[in-house]
Design a protein around this motif. Structure first.
Motif, short mmCIF file in Angstrom:
data_model
loop_
_atom_site.label_atom_id
_atom_site.label_comp_id
_atom_site.label_asym_id
_atom_site.label_seq_id
_atom_site.Cartn_x
_atom_site.Cartn_y
_atom_site.Cartn_z
N LEU A 102 -9.30 -106.90 -68.67
CA LEU A 102 -9.87 -106.08 -67.85
C LEU A 102 -9.77 -106.49 -66.23
O LEU A 102 -9.55 -105.34 -65.46
CB LEU A 102 -11.53 -106.18 -68.07
CG LEU A 102 -12.41 -105.29 -67.29
CD1 LEU A 102 -12.31 -103.99 -67.43
CD2 LEU A 102 -14.09 -105.78 -67.56
N THR A 105 -6.58 -104.89 -65.25
CA THR A 105 -6.42 -103.57 -65.04
C THR A 105 -7.47 -103.13 -63.53
O THR A 105 -6.90 -102.23 -62.82
CB THR A 105 -7.19 -102.70 -66.10
OG1 THR A 105 -8.27 -103.38 -66.54
CG2 THR A 105 -6.36 -102.94 -67.36
N ASP A 151 -10.15 -94.92 -63.57
CA ASP A 151 -9.41 -95.79 -64.39
C ASP A 151 -10.15 -96.99 -64.70
O ASP A 151 -10.11 -97.34 -65.65
CB ASP A 151 -7.90 -96.10 -63.63
CG ASP A 151 -6.95 -96.59 -64.46
OD1 ASP A 151 -6.97 -95.90 -65.69
OD2 ASP A 151 -6.60 -97.79 -64.13
N LYS A 154 -12.99 -96.48 -67.12
CA LYS A 154 -12.60 -96.05 -68.25
C LYS A 154 -12.05 -97.42 -69.01
O LYS A 154 -12.58 -97.61 -70.20
CB LYS A 154 -11.11 -95.18 -68.22
CG LYS A 154 -10.53 -95.06 -69.71
CD LYS A 154 -9.14 -94.20 -69.44
CE LYS A 154 -8.12 -95.14 -68.66
NZ LYS A 154 -6.88 -94.57 -68.52
N ASN A 155 -11.67 -98.25 -68.18
CA ASN A 155 -11.08 -99.56 -68.79
C ASN A 155 -12.38 -100.18 -69.17
O ASN A 155 -12.50 -101.19 -70.22
CB ASN A 155 -10.23 -100.42 -67.80
CG ASN A 155 -8.90 -99.79 -67.92
OD1 ASN A 155 -8.40 -99.00 -68.80
ND2 ASN A 155 -8.23 -99.54 -66.68
N TYR A 156 -13.31 -100.50 -68.26
CA TYR A 156 -14.49 -100.94 -68.52
C TYR A 156 -15.22 -100.56 -69.83
O TYR A 156 -16.07 -101.47 -70.50
CB TYR A 156 -15.59 -101.07 -67.29
CG TYR A 156 -17.04 -101.75 -67.44
CD1 TYR A 156 -16.83 -103.43 -67.41
CD2 TYR A 156 -17.92 -101.07 -67.70
CE1 TYR A 156 -17.83 -103.93 -67.64
CE2 TYR A 156 -19.33 -101.97 -67.99
CZ TYR A 156 -19.12 -103.30 -67.75
OH TYR A 156 -20.28 -103.96 -68.06
N TYR A 159 -13.82 -101.82 -72.81
CA TYR A 159 -13.83 -103.30 -72.96
C TYR A 159 -15.21 -103.45 -73.63
O TYR A 159 -15.43 -104.50 -74.50
CB TYR A 159 -13.87 -103.84 -71.61
CG TYR A 159 -14.46 -105.52 -71.75
CD1 TYR A 159 -14.08 -106.66 -72.17
CD2 TYR A 159 -15.72 -105.37 -70.93
CE1 TYR A 159 -14.69 -107.69 -72.27
CE2 TYR A 159 -16.58 -106.66 -70.79
CZ TYR A 159 -15.62 -107.89 -71.79
OH TYR A 159 -16.62 -109.04 -71.80
N TYR A 173 -15.74 -93.26 -73.36
CA TYR A 173 -14.55 -93.55 -72.97
C TYR A 173 -13.58 -92.24 -72.98
O TYR A 173 -12.87 -91.86 -71.96
CB TYR A 173 -13.76 -94.44 -73.92
CG TYR A 173 -12.48 -94.93 -73.79
CD1 TYR A 173 -11.87 -95.70 -72.50
CD2 TYR A 173 -11.52 -94.16 -74.43
CE1 TYR A 173 -10.63 -95.99 -72.59
CE2 TYR A 173 -10.13 -94.52 -74.15
CZ TYR A 173 -9.59 -95.30 -73.34
OH TYR A 173 -8.22 -95.66 -72.93
N THR A 177 -11.79 -90.71 -69.90
CA THR A 177 -10.21 -90.30 -70.00
C THR A 177 -9.91 -88.88 -69.82
O THR A 177 -9.12 -88.62 -68.92
CB THR A 177 -9.87 -90.87 -71.44
OG1 THR A 177 -10.30 -92.19 -71.53
CG2 THR A 177 -8.33 -90.63 -71.58
#
Length: 249
Positions: A102, A105, A151, A154-156, A159, A173, A177
């Motif tokens: 995380l 990213t 971005d 989305k990654n968080y 996770y 998510y 996205t």
């Protein structure tokens, strides 16, 4: 013993060995760069020159942003090497590894945001001299700011909600996205829509332009605005189609 199995095993060991060397080199490069570059800057007195009273504020801000982006990139190299080394030693995705992924990213996302802020800053400074140029330079900066922010979000979400037993994904998510995939198209449409007020202001700010010319300029801006609106509507429809948590199309 089967030759193919032995060959693939040897190939895998060679690949992993090369990967470990590459990951270690990435970490070493990142650490050395974080030490050497600031040391060189201070040795040659660059910060003192940049932050001198006669240097404009936007120049100082650009230096800070550029150095911050460089720092993020080097931290990203270090984290990338750590993640790869941990992956070689672990047979499962541990929590520390997930946190570092995380963070890795995040370095990319924050670098995009900082780069966008530089353009927005230049755009705001340029608006004083040229409204049109300033608006478009600012819009160029908004692209990476929004894309970097989405971005990271989305990654968080991934996770927090994925790769955990007993946790049902909420669909956030997939939604973020889908929005992120069409952010560029939406902003492109917004730029087209903004052409209308910009051209209207330009037409009325030009005293030599007769009434017919002003109307022609505004009509042209209206056409661009219609195209931009159509692009935005199309992008929103695509987001709705791509985000379908219940599997209905």
């Amino acid at each position: 013993m089967d030759y193919v199995k032995l060959f693939k095993k040897a190939e895998e060991i060679i690949y992993q060995s090369v990967g470990r060397v590459s990951s270690i080199a990435s970490m070493i490069f990142g650490i050395l760069a974080l030490i050497a570059v600031p040391a060189a800057l201070f040795y040659f007195g660059v910060p003192a020159m940049i932050f001198a009273p006669d240097i404009p504020l936007y120049g100082q801000a650009f230096f800070v942003a550029f150095f911050s982006i460089f720092t993020m990139a080097m931290i990203g190299n270090i984290l990338q090497g750590l993640i790869e080394n941990m992956a070689y030693r672990n047979s499962f995705m541990s929590e520390p590894m997930r946190i570092m992924i995380l963070a890795r990213t995040a370095t990319n996302s924050f670098s995009m945001i900082l780069a966008g802020l530089v353009f927005v800053g230049f755009g705001i400074a340029t608006i004083i001299h040229s409204l049109v140029v300033g608006i478009f330079v600012s819009m160029i900066g908004i692209f990476p700011i929004l894309m970097g922010s989405l971005d990271f979000i989305k990654n968080y979400i991934f996770y927090k909600e994925h790769n955990r037993e007993g946790v049902v994904p909420s669909g956030k998510y997939e939604l973020v996205t889908a929005i992120n995939d069409y952010t560029f198209m939406i902003l492109f449409g917004v730029v087209f829509v903004m052409i209308l007020p910009v051209m209207a202001v330009m037409s009325f700010a030009t005293p030599d332009l007769d009434t017919g010319g002003k109307i022609a300029v505004i009509v042209m801006g209206f056409i661009f605005a219609c195209i931009g609106t159509a692009i935005i509507i199309f992008a929103i429809k695509k987001i709705k189609n791509d985000f379908d948590p219940w599997g209905r199309r």
